[in-house]
Every structure is written in structure tokens, then in C-alpha cells.
Design a protein around this motif. Structure first.
Motif, PDB file in Angstrom:
ATOM      1  N   LEU A   3       0.808  -1.222   0.000  1.00  0.00           N
ATOM      2  CA  LEU A   3       0.000   0.000   0.000  1.00  0.00           C
ATOM      3  C   LEU A   3       0.844   1.276   0.000  1.00  0.00           C
ATOM      4  O   LEU A   3       0.290   2.375  -0.075  1.00  0.00           O
ATOM      5  N   ASN A   4       2.153   1.091   0.140  1.00  0.00           N
ATOM      6  CA  ASN A   4       3.069   2.235   0.141  1.00  0.00           C
ATOM      7  C   ASN A   4       2.720   3.211   1.270  1.00  0.00           C
ATOM      8  O   ASN A   4       2.534   4.406   1.046  1.00  0.00           O
ATOM      9  N   CYS A   5       2.604   2.651   2.477  1.00  0.00           N
ATOM     10  CA  CYS A   5       2.279   3.467   3.647  1.00  0.00           C
ATOM     11  C   CYS A   5       3.006   2.898   4.854  1.00  0.00           C
ATOM     12  O   CYS A   5       3.716   1.900   4.753  1.00  0.00           O
ATOM     13  N   SER A   6       2.808   3.503   6.010  1.00  0.00           N
ATOM     14  CA  SER A   6       3.476   3.031   7.225  1.00  0.00           C
ATOM     15  C   SER A   6       2.725   1.838   7.827  1.00  0.00           C
ATOM     16  O   SER A   6       1.552   1.614   7.530  1.00  0.00           O
ATOM     17  N   THR A   7       3.411   1.115   8.696  1.00  0.00           N
ATOM     18  CA  THR A   7       2.764  -0.014   9.372  1.00  0.00           C
ATOM     19  C   THR A   7       1.636   0.477  10.280  1.00  0.00           C
ATOM     20  O   THR A   7       0.625  -0.196  10.439  1.00  0.00           O
ATOM     21  N   GLY A   8       1.811   1.650  10.867  1.00  0.00           N
ATOM     22  CA  GLY A   8       0.755   2.222  11.703  1.00  0.00           C
ATOM     23  C   GLY A   8      -0.515   2.490  10.910  1.00  0.00           C
ATOM     24  O   GLY A   8      -1.629   2.265  11.401  1.00  0.00           O
ATOM     25  N   THR A   9      -0.349   2.953   9.678  1.00  0.00           N
ATOM     26  CA  THR A   9      -1.505   3.196   8.820  1.00  0.00           C
ATOM     27  C   THR A   9      -2.199   1.886   8.490  1.00  0.00           C
ATOM     28  O   THR A   9      -3.430   1.801   8.500  1.00  0.00           O
ATOM     29  N   VAL A  10      -1.427   0.847   8.210  1.00  0.00           N
ATOM     30  CA  VAL A  10      -2.017  -0.469   7.933  1.00  0.00           C
ATOM     31  C   VAL A  10      -2.813  -0.937   9.143  1.00  0.00           C
ATOM     32  O   VAL A  10      -3.950  -1.398   9.017  1.00  0.00           O
ATOM     33  N   LYS A  11      -2.231  -0.805  10.335  1.00  0.00           N
ATOM     34  CA  LYS A  11      -2.918  -1.250  11.546  1.00  0.00           C
ATOM     35  C   LYS A  11      -4.214  -0.484  11.757  1.00  0.00           C
ATOM     36  O   LYS A  11      -5.257  -1.077  12.077  1.00  0.00           O
ATOM     37  N   SER A  12      -4.178   0.836  11.576  1.00  0.00           N
ATOM     38  CA  SER A  12      -5.392   1.629  11.803  1.00  0.00           C
ATOM     39  C   SER A  12      -6.436   1.364  10.728  1.00  0.00           C
ATOM     40  O   SER A  12      -7.629   1.240  11.034  1.00  0.00           O
ATOM     41  N   GLN A  13      -6.009   1.242   9.459  1.00  0.00           N
ATOM     42  CA  GLN A  13      -6.964   0.957   8.390  1.00  0.00           C
ATOM     43  C   GLN A  13      -7.590  -0.426   8.571  1.00  0.00           C
ATOM     44  O   GLN A  13      -8.789  -0.604   8.376  1.00  0.00           O
ATOM     45  N   THR A  14      -6.781  -1.395   8.968  1.00  0.00           N
ATOM     46  CA  THR A  14      -7.293  -2.742   9.207  1.00  0.00           C
ATOM     47  C   THR A  14      -8.261  -2.749  10.391  1.00  0.00           C
ATOM     48  O   THR A  14      -9.348  -3.343  10.317  1.00  0.00           O
ATOM     49  N   ALA A  15      -7.878  -2.090  11.478  1.00  0.00           N
ATOM     50  CA  ALA A  15      -8.752  -2.041  12.661  1.00  0.00           C
ATOM     51  C   ALA A  15     -10.078  -1.368  12.337  1.00  0.00           C
ATOM     52  O   ALA A  15     -11.145  -1.869  12.717  1.00  0.00           O
ATOM     53  N   ARG A  16     -10.030  -0.253  11.626  1.00  0.00           N
ATOM     54  CA  ARG A  16     -11.272   0.444  11.253  1.00  0.00           C
ATOM     55  C   ARG A  16     -12.126  -0.419  10.332  1.00  0.00           C
ATOM     56  O   ARG A  16     -13.351  -0.461  10.470  1.00  0.00           O
ATOM     57  N   GLY A  17     -11.474  -1.084   9.388  1.00  0.00           N
ATOM     58  CA  GLY A  17     -12.210  -1.964   8.473  1.00  0.00           C
ATOM     59  C   GLY A  17     -12.875  -3.114   9.211  1.00  0.00           C
ATOM     60  O   GLY A  17     -14.036  -3.435   8.962  1.00  0.00           O
TER      61      GLY A  17
END
Length: 170
Positions: free
Chosen positions: A135-149
Motif C-alpha cells: 500500500l506504500n504506507c506506514s505499518t501504523g496506517t495499515v494497523k489503523s486501516q485494518t482495525a477500522r475496516g
């Protein structure tokens, strides 16, 4: 180069069904999934020398596919054209068809980056770091996007689960 084209053709022939399933999970439409895969395969061919030298060709192809999907979401075409919802014309056989349809509908309602994060983490079984790379983003962004999803999926699917378990909706 005949050898290069033969290698590319063999790879695409073997992996197109898998790429198509991933694309469908991202966009929720088989025809659009075919378009995404075609665009991704074209880009993969243009960079086949680099892709074939990669440690994980499937990962490279998946990254191209997800980036094609996200780029399309940002583009003007997506805003001008509204696709109508149709029953999936793909292979059947899900044990819990109603549950599978509920999940697809809930997944389709997620914003594109949340949907991509959930699909990559749980369907493609990527780690947080691998998903961040795709996704070309930070691991924190992945965690937050996954949690929100996942939270959104739970909110949508929980009432349906209660009703199927026999609870009274009142």
C-alpha cells in the motif's frame, strides 16, 4: 525475446485466476476485476524483467494489482460511472451462501484503502509490514486501516449473526 515472453505467459496463465479473485475482493464486480487484472498484467509485462528477478513474483504482481485498484479509485472515471449491483457470476459452492453474500456486501461498503488492507491481511495472508509495502504506507496506517475496516465489518455483520443464531431482533 522469446524466452521472456514464454516465462511471462506461463506465469500469467497459472496465476490469473488468483489475481482475478483478489481483484474481485477489492472491487466486488467480476467485470471490473477482469479490467483491473488486465491493466495489472499489462504493467507487469512492461516491467517483467524486474518482476521476474524479484524474490516473490506473486507479491510483485499483487502489489501492482492493488496499486491499479487504488489509482482507479482516485481517478475521475470512478466518480462519473456508477456500476449497478448484480449477483456475482463467479463460481459458487460457499457453504454459507447468505453469510458469504453478507460479507461481500459489507466488504464492498468499506472505503478502498480499508478494503485493500483487510483483503491483503486476511485473504492474501500478508503481514503488517508486507501490507504496508504493497500500500506504500506506514505499518501504523495499515494497523489503523485494518482495525477500522474490521470494526466496520463487525458492526454490519453482528446484527445478521444474532438473527441467524435465533435471537429476537426486538
Amino acid at each position: 525475446m522469446p524466452g521472456r515472453d514464454d516465462d511471462f505467459t506461463a506465469y500469467v496463465t497459472a496465476r490469473t485466476p488468483w489475481l482475478r479473485r483478489v481483484a474481485y475482493l477489492l472491487c466486488q464486480d467480476w467485470h471490473r476485476a477482469d479490467d483491473l487484472v488486465q491493466t495489472a498484467i499489462t504493467r507487469l509485462y512492461l516491467h517483467w524483467r524486474r518482476a521476474s528477478a524479484a524474490d516473490n513474483i506473486d507479491g510483485y504482481a499483487r502489489t501492482v494489482l492493488v496499486r491499479v485498484f487504488l489509482a482507479e479509485q482516485r481517478g475521475g472515471w470512478r466518480r462519473r460511472v456508477r456500476l449497478v449491483a448484480e449477483a456475482p457470476d463467479g463460481p459458487g459452492g460457499a457453504a454459507d451462501l447468505d453469510g458469504a453474500l453478507d460479507l461481500r456486501e459489507a466488504l464492498a461498503a468499506l472505503p478502498p484503502r480499508q478494503r485493500a488492507a483487510v483483503v491483503l491481511r486476511f485473504y492474501c495472508d500478508l503481514s503488517v509490514e508486507q501490507t504496508a509495502d504493497v500500500l506504500n504506507c506506514s505499518t501504523g496506517t495499515v494497523k489503523s486501516q485494518t482495525a477500522r475496516g474490521l470494526d466496520a465489518l463487525r458492526r454490519v455483520l453482528r446484527p445478521a449473526q444474532r438473527l441467524t443464531d435465533g435471537e429476537n431482533p426486538a
